[in-house]
Write a protein that holds these residues in place. Sequence first.
Motif, PDB file in Angstrom:
ATOM      1  N   ASN A 107      17.920  50.995  23.479  1.00  0.00           N
ATOM      2  CA  ASN A 107      17.172  50.851  22.307  1.00  0.00           C
ATOM      3  C   ASN A 107      15.899  52.121  21.792  1.00  0.00           C
ATOM      4  OD1 ASN A 107      17.086  50.422  19.583  1.00  0.00           O
ATOM      5  ND2 ASN A 107      15.319  48.483  20.713  1.00  0.00           N
ATOM      6  N   SER A 108      14.939  51.895  23.190  1.00  0.00           N
ATOM      7  CA  SER A 108      13.552  52.992  23.270  1.00  0.00           C
ATOM      8  C   SER A 108      14.380  54.244  23.173  1.00  0.00           C
ATOM      9  CB  SER A 108      13.002  52.902  24.342  1.00  0.00           C
ATOM     10  OG  SER A 108      12.948  51.727  24.321  1.00  0.00           O
ATOM     11  N   THR A 133      20.278  43.262  23.688  1.00  0.00           N
ATOM     12  CA  THR A 133      20.670  44.359  23.884  1.00  0.00           C
ATOM     13  C   THR A 133      19.789  45.526  25.201  1.00  0.00           C
ATOM     14  OG1 THR A 133      20.739  44.640  21.167  1.00  0.00           O
ATOM     15  CG2 THR A 133      19.302  46.543  22.236  1.00  0.00           C
ATOM     16  N   CYS A 134      20.187  45.854  25.347  1.00  0.00           N
ATOM     17  CA  CYS A 134      19.722  46.417  26.625  1.00  0.00           C
ATOM     18  C   CYS A 134      17.872  47.802  25.802  1.00  0.00           C
ATOM     19  CB  CYS A 134      20.351  48.387  27.400  1.00  0.00           C
ATOM     20  SG  CYS A 134      19.442  49.225  28.208  1.00  0.00           S
ATOM     21  N   ALA A 135      16.798  47.338  26.361  1.00  0.00           N
ATOM     22  CA  ALA A 135      16.059  48.196  25.652  1.00  0.00           C
ATOM     23  C   ALA A 135      15.496  49.377  25.901  1.00  0.00           C
ATOM     24  CB  ALA A 135      14.417  46.952  26.488  1.00  0.00           C
ATOM     25  N   ASP A 136      16.007  50.174  27.474  1.00  0.00           N
ATOM     26  CA  ASP A 136      15.813  51.055  27.867  1.00  0.00           C
ATOM     27  C   ASP A 136      16.482  52.585  26.497  1.00  0.00           C
ATOM     28  OD1 ASP A 136      14.313  50.920  29.594  1.00  0.00           O
ATOM     29  OD2 ASP A 136      16.228  50.861  30.888  1.00  0.00           O
ATOM     30  N   CYS A 155      21.238  55.070  28.387  1.00  0.00           N
ATOM     31  CA  CYS A 155      19.476  55.137  29.907  1.00  0.00           C
ATOM     32  C   CYS A 155      19.979  55.487  31.353  1.00  0.00           C
ATOM     33  CB  CYS A 155      19.911  53.389  29.765  1.00  0.00           C
ATOM     34  SG  CYS A 155      20.648  52.597  30.809  1.00  0.00           S
TER      35      CYS A 155
END
Length: 72
Positions: free
Chosen positions: A66-67, A61-64, A42
């Motif tokens: 993961n996205s 978990t880091c959402a950024d 990210c």
Amino acid sequence: MHTEQAQRHFWLPVPNENLPGGVRHAFRGARWDGLASAETVCGEPVALAQPSELDWIYFPTCADCNSRLKGE
């Protein structure tokens, strides 16, 4: 088309210096090679250290990260 290197990534719990706890970020490469710092998927520069087993359990978990990986 992505190269094999661009597709490889690993996750590592990273303590948060400003708040208690931390986050599991994704990093480019096959695995952590012991570097003291790196840039997350990210785009955040972070210090790295050997995580504990509890870090893997409690750090979300880091959402950024993961996205971005899902988008690839």
